[in-house]
Write a protein that holds these residues in place. Structure first.
Motif, PDB file in Angstrom:
ATOM      1  N   GLU A  83       0.722  -1.124  -0.093  1.00  0.00           N
ATOM      2  CA  GLU A  83      -0.001   0.000   0.006  1.00  0.00           C
ATOM      3  C   GLU A  83       0.937   1.444   0.111  1.00  0.00           C
ATOM      4  OE1 GLU A  83      -3.135   1.822  -0.760  1.00  0.00           O
ATOM      5  OE2 GLU A  83      -3.697   0.000   0.471  1.00  0.00           O
ATOM      6  N   LYS A  84       0.656   2.048  -0.874  1.00  0.00           N
ATOM      7  CA  LYS A  84       1.324   3.405  -1.001  1.00  0.00           C
ATOM      8  C   LYS A  84       1.156   4.600   0.135  1.00  0.00           C
ATOM      9  CE  LYS A  84       2.585   2.766  -5.794  1.00  0.00           C
ATOM     10  NZ  LYS A  84       2.345   3.120  -7.170  1.00  0.00           N
ATOM     11  N   VAL A  85       1.707   5.284   0.512  1.00  0.00           N
ATOM     12  CA  VAL A  85       1.781   6.420   1.327  1.00  0.00           C
ATOM     13  C   VAL A  85       0.761   7.342   0.723  1.00  0.00           C
ATOM     14  CG1 VAL A  85       2.739   8.522   2.186  1.00  0.00           C
ATOM     15  CG2 VAL A  85       3.817   6.341   2.479  1.00  0.00           C
ATOM     16  N   SER A  86       0.625   7.501  -0.648  1.00  0.00           N
ATOM     17  CA  SER A  86      -0.309   8.578  -1.352  1.00  0.00           C
ATOM     18  C   SER A  86      -1.701   8.012  -0.823  1.00  0.00           C
ATOM     19  CB  SER A  86      -0.047   8.386  -2.554  1.00  0.00           C
ATOM     20  OG  SER A  86      -0.197   7.515  -3.249  1.00  0.00           O
ATOM     21  N   ASN A  87      -2.300   6.677  -0.705  1.00  0.00           N
ATOM     22  CA  ASN A  87      -3.366   6.276  -0.633  1.00  0.00           C
ATOM     23  C   ASN A  87      -3.978   6.587   0.888  1.00  0.00           C
ATOM     24  OD1 ASN A  87      -3.692   5.403  -3.111  1.00  0.00           O
ATOM     25  ND2 ASN A  87      -2.737   3.436  -2.800  1.00  0.00           N
ATOM     26  N   VAL A  88      -3.145   6.693   1.738  1.00  0.00           N
ATOM     27  CA  VAL A  88      -3.276   6.792   3.234  1.00  0.00           C
ATOM     28  C   VAL A  88      -3.306   8.155   3.684  1.00  0.00           C
ATOM     29  CG1 VAL A  88      -2.963   6.044   5.459  1.00  0.00           C
ATOM     30  CG2 VAL A  88      -2.893   4.450   3.413  1.00  0.00           C
ATOM     31  N   MET A  89      -2.273   9.064   3.210  1.00  0.00           N
ATOM     32  CA  MET A  89      -1.750  10.327   3.690  1.00  0.00           C
ATOM     33  C   MET A  89      -2.871  11.456   3.616  1.00  0.00           C
ATOM     34  SD  MET A  89       0.599  11.903   0.514  1.00  0.00           S
ATOM     35  CE  MET A  89      -0.186  12.503  -1.017  1.00  0.00           C
ATOM     36  N   THR A  90      -2.760  12.426   4.421  1.00  0.00           N
ATOM     37  CA  THR A  90      -3.561  13.596   4.337  1.00  0.00           C
ATOM     38  C   THR A  90      -2.983  14.343   3.197  1.00  0.00           C
ATOM     39  OG1 THR A  90      -3.983  13.571   6.777  1.00  0.00           O
ATOM     40  CG2 THR A  90      -4.427  15.449   5.413  1.00  0.00           C
ATOM     41  N   LYS A  91      -3.659  14.740   2.119  1.00  0.00           N
ATOM     42  CA  LYS A  91      -3.437  15.292   0.984  1.00  0.00           C
ATOM     43  C   LYS A  91      -3.566  17.057   1.263  1.00  0.00           C
ATOM     44  CE  LYS A  91      -4.030  11.526  -2.065  1.00  0.00           C
ATOM     45  NZ  LYS A  91      -5.110  10.571  -2.480  1.00  0.00           N
ATOM     46  N   ASP A  92      -4.614  17.353   1.771  1.00  0.00           N
ATOM     47  CA  ASP A  92      -4.940  18.715   1.976  1.00  0.00           C
ATOM     48  C   ASP A  92      -4.067  19.286   3.189  1.00  0.00           C
ATOM     49  OD1 ASP A  92      -6.103  21.407   1.578  1.00  0.00           O
ATOM     50  OD2 ASP A  92      -7.952  20.808   2.272  1.00  0.00           O
ATOM     51  N   VAL A  93      -2.743  19.143   3.099  1.00  0.00           N
ATOM     52  CA  VAL A  93      -2.144  19.436   4.380  1.00  0.00           C
ATOM     53  C   VAL A  93      -2.165  20.883   4.823  1.00  0.00           C
ATOM     54  CG1 VAL A  93       0.121  19.609   3.003  1.00  0.00           C
ATOM     55  CG2 VAL A  93       0.108  18.933   5.482  1.00  0.00           C
ATOM     56  N   LEU A  94      -2.383  21.254   5.831  1.00  0.00           N
ATOM     57  CA  LEU A  94      -2.255  22.579   6.277  1.00  0.00           C
ATOM     58  C   LEU A  94      -0.545  22.911   6.829  1.00  0.00           C
ATOM     59  CD1 LEU A  94      -3.817  25.106   7.866  1.00  0.00           C
ATOM     60  CD2 LEU A  94      -3.714  23.929   9.785  1.00  0.00           C
ATOM     61  N   THR A  95      -0.181  24.001   6.355  1.00  0.00           N
ATOM     62  CA  THR A  95       1.240  24.487   6.357  1.00  0.00           C
ATOM     63  C   THR A  95       1.228  25.819   7.190  1.00  0.00           C
ATOM     64  OG1 THR A  95       1.537  25.644   4.435  1.00  0.00           O
ATOM     65  CG2 THR A  95       1.892  23.513   4.409  1.00  0.00           C
ATOM     66  N   ILE A  96       2.309  26.058   7.835  1.00  0.00           N
ATOM     67  CA  ILE A  96       2.498  27.350   8.141  1.00  0.00           C
ATOM     68  C   ILE A  96       3.929  27.906   7.686  1.00  0.00           C
ATOM     69  CG2 ILE A  96       3.649  26.602  10.236  1.00  0.00           C
ATOM     70  CD1 ILE A  96       1.997  28.961  11.716  1.00  0.00           C
ATOM     71  N   ASN A  97       3.823  29.269   7.734  1.00  0.00           N
ATOM     72  CA  ASN A  97       5.169  29.821   6.905  1.00  0.00           C
ATOM     73  C   ASN A  97       6.194  30.159   8.126  1.00  0.00           C
ATOM     74  OD1 ASN A  97       6.799  32.299   6.112  1.00  0.00           O
ATOM     75  ND2 ASN A  97       6.076  31.721   4.294  1.00  0.00           N
ATOM     76  N   VAL A  98       7.478  30.182   7.998  1.00  0.00           N
ATOM     77  CA  VAL A  98       8.504  30.120   8.998  1.00  0.00           C
ATOM     78  C   VAL A  98       8.410  31.543   9.687  1.00  0.00           C
ATOM     79  CG1 VAL A  98      10.180  30.727   7.412  1.00  0.00           C
ATOM     80  CG2 VAL A  98      10.946  29.522   9.489  1.00  0.00           C
ATOM     81  N   ASN A  99       7.784  32.650   8.894  1.00  0.00           N
ATOM     82  CA  ASN A  99       7.599  33.757   9.424  1.00  0.00           C
ATOM     83  C   ASN A  99       6.515  34.049  10.241  1.00  0.00           C
ATOM     84  OD1 ASN A  99      10.425  34.478   8.250  1.00  0.00           O
ATOM     85  ND2 ASN A  99       9.201  34.881   6.252  1.00  0.00           N
ATOM     86  N   ASN A 100       5.541  33.124  10.428  1.00  0.00           N
ATOM     87  CA  ASN A 100       4.493  33.421  11.150  1.00  0.00           C
ATOM     88  C   ASN A 100       4.788  33.047  12.676  1.00  0.00           C
ATOM     89  OD1 ASN A 100       2.930  31.927   8.400  1.00  0.00           O
ATOM     90  ND2 ASN A 100       1.744  33.554   9.560  1.00  0.00           N
ATOM     91  N   SER A 101       3.931  33.569  13.460  1.00  0.00           N
ATOM     92  CA  SER A 101       4.246  33.473  14.893  1.00  0.00           C
ATOM     93  C   SER A 101       3.833  32.186  15.540  1.00  0.00           C
ATOM     94  CB  SER A 101       3.578  34.757  15.690  1.00  0.00           C
ATOM     95  OG  SER A 101       1.938  34.400  15.614  1.00  0.00           O
ATOM     96  N   LEU A 102       4.307  32.015  16.660  1.00  0.00           N
ATOM     97  CA  LEU A 102       4.113  30.728  17.441  1.00  0.00           C
ATOM     98  C   LEU A 102       2.664  31.094  17.877  1.00  0.00           C
ATOM     99  CD1 LEU A 102       7.345  30.164  19.603  1.00  0.00           C
ATOM    100  CD2 LEU A 102       6.361  28.841  17.864  1.00  0.00           C
ATOM    101  N   LYS A 103       2.239  32.389  18.075  1.00  0.00           N
ATOM    102  CA  LYS A 103       0.748  32.318  18.482  1.00  0.00           C
ATOM    103  C   LYS A 103      -0.150  31.675  17.320  1.00  0.00           C
ATOM    104  CE  LYS A 103       1.363  36.790  21.018  1.00  0.00           C
ATOM    105  NZ  LYS A 103       0.936  38.075  20.994  1.00  0.00           N
ATOM    106  N   GLU A 104       0.304  32.224  15.983  1.00  0.00           N
ATOM    107  CA  GLU A 104      -0.598  31.871  14.878  1.00  0.00           C
ATOM    108  C   GLU A 104      -0.392  30.015  14.852  1.00  0.00           C
ATOM    109  OE1 GLU A 104      -0.522  35.156  11.474  1.00  0.00           O
ATOM    110  OE2 GLU A 104       1.746  34.604  12.512  1.00  0.00           O
ATOM    111  N   ALA A 105       0.472  29.611  15.101  1.00  0.00           N
ATOM    112  CA  ALA A 105       0.921  28.131  15.064  1.00  0.00           C
ATOM    113  C   ALA A 105       0.187  27.455  16.170  1.00  0.00           C
ATOM    114  CB  ALA A 105       2.224  27.955  15.063  1.00  0.00           C
ATOM    115  N   ASN A 106      -0.129  28.106  17.433  1.00  0.00           N
ATOM    116  CA  ASN A 106      -0.850  27.359  18.555  1.00  0.00           C
ATOM    117  C   ASN A 106      -2.037  27.727  18.190  1.00  0.00           C
ATOM    118  OD1 ASN A 106      -0.950  26.398  20.911  1.00  0.00           O
ATOM    119  ND2 ASN A 106      -1.727  28.259  21.749  1.00  0.00           N
ATOM    120  N   SER A 107      -2.703  28.726  17.453  1.00  0.00           N
ATOM    121  CA  SER A 107      -4.272  28.969  17.243  1.00  0.00           C
ATOM    122  C   SER A 107      -4.714  27.835  16.042  1.00  0.00           C
ATOM    123  CB  SER A 107      -4.406  30.020  16.677  1.00  0.00           C
ATOM    124  OG  SER A 107      -4.449  31.288  17.634  1.00  0.00           O
TER     125      SER A 107
END
Length: 139
Positions: free
Chosen positions: A5-29
């Protein structure tokens, strides 16, 4: 159960990301709002790290002292950056890798999520929960 079974069949495809320049407050939210535990950190389109809820909890007082220390957490979040707290250059898997390969990495390491990268492009994320849920569906 499929042995390859391939990873592509099980992974979350619509992945949420954060930019390195965002704040930790934003990440925590984001962790709270989306009920997730891992966020790939990007600079432009490039994966540069991964931030986990555990990383945030390590620098937080909230779980120790309750809501009365939320001001302390805010101060800490203002003093530190995502770049200082995240795991740099995380281990990754490709979408064509097998679940077995991903599971072996997760079983041997002390983390619970792998960004899925094809070439230089982040295409998803696979977690221990994703793999466990896949196995549960097989029975």
């Amino acid at each position: 159960m499929k042995k390859r079974e391939k990873v592509s069949n099980v992974m979350t495809k619509d992945v949420l990301t954060i930019n390195v320049n965002n704040s930790l407050k934003e990440a925590n939210s984001l962790f709270a709002k989306h009920n997730i535990r891992h966020i790939p950190v990007v600079s432009g389109d490039n994966l540069i790290g991964i931030l986990s809820k555990t990383d945030i909890l390590r620098i937080s007082f909230g779980d120790t002292f309750g809501d009365e220390q939320s001001g302390s957490d805010e101060a800490i979040f203002d003093m530190l950056s995502i770049n200082q707290v995240m795991k740099h250059s995380p281990e990754t898997v490709g979408s064509e890798d097998t679940l077995k390969e991903a599971a072996e990495i997760l079983a041997k390491r002390e983390f619970h999520a792998l960004p899925v990268v094809d070439g230089e492009k982040l295409v998803g994320i696979i977690t221990t929960t994703d793999i466990i849920n896949y196995f549960l569906e097989q029975y």
